[in-house]
Write an enzyme that holds these catalytic residues in place. Sequence first.
Site, short mmCIF file in Angstrom:
data_model
loop_
_atom_site.label_atom_id
_atom_site.label_comp_id
_atom_site.label_asym_id
_atom_site.label_seq_id
_atom_site.Cartn_x
_atom_site.Cartn_y
_atom_site.Cartn_z
N LYS A 2 -29.22 1.35 9.72
CA LYS A 2 -28.25 2.43 9.58
C LYS A 2 -26.85 1.97 9.97
O LYS A 2 -26.12 2.63 10.68
CB LYS A 2 -28.66 3.62 10.46
N CYS A 3 -26.47 0.80 9.47
CA CYS A 3 -25.22 0.14 9.83
C CYS A 3 -24.36 -0.01 8.59
O CYS A 3 -24.87 -0.07 7.47
CB CYS A 3 -25.57 -1.23 10.42
N GLY A 4 -23.05 -0.09 8.78
CA GLY A 4 -22.15 -0.34 7.66
C GLY A 4 -22.46 -1.65 6.95
O GLY A 4 -22.16 -1.81 5.77
#
Length: 161
Positions: A36-38
């Site tokens: 759930k990271c850029g």
Amino acid sequence: MSTSVFDFSCATPAGTERPLDDFRGKVLVIVNTASKCGFTPQFAGLEELYEKYRDRGVEVLGFPCNQFGKQDPGSNDEIQEFCQLNYGVSFPMFGKIEVNGSGADPLFKHLKQEAPGALGSKGIKWNFTKFLVDADGQVIKRYAPTVKPKDIEKDIENLLA
């Protein structure tokens, strides 16, 4: 004798230990990942690297980590499913680990010692920090999370030459 990456073993998503000696003789790209990271779309680039080079002796090893912004909160099973469904990840993924602090996985302690970050910092700054390891298990280089997988191809090619 100096320690090599192949001296370590790490937990699989199922919780069994897998010796990294299984990968002896291969060039490794070791990366701490998050769902759930850029930078999560880098899973696609890592998979492309793996597909392009695995027949030439390159392995990508993913290590989920929830230490940065709690961006990988799921269970090992949920993380595996996410990676396969969303990015077609077929390279080996390991169980969730810590990369910094007192609970840091021994492999990542070694990687950080052998290839410090900017200005000699030992800590990993964020998800998708990548380490390039040669076929003898020696850590060659560390790449910042902003470095895209395709941008390390030249270094991989040099190790394969």
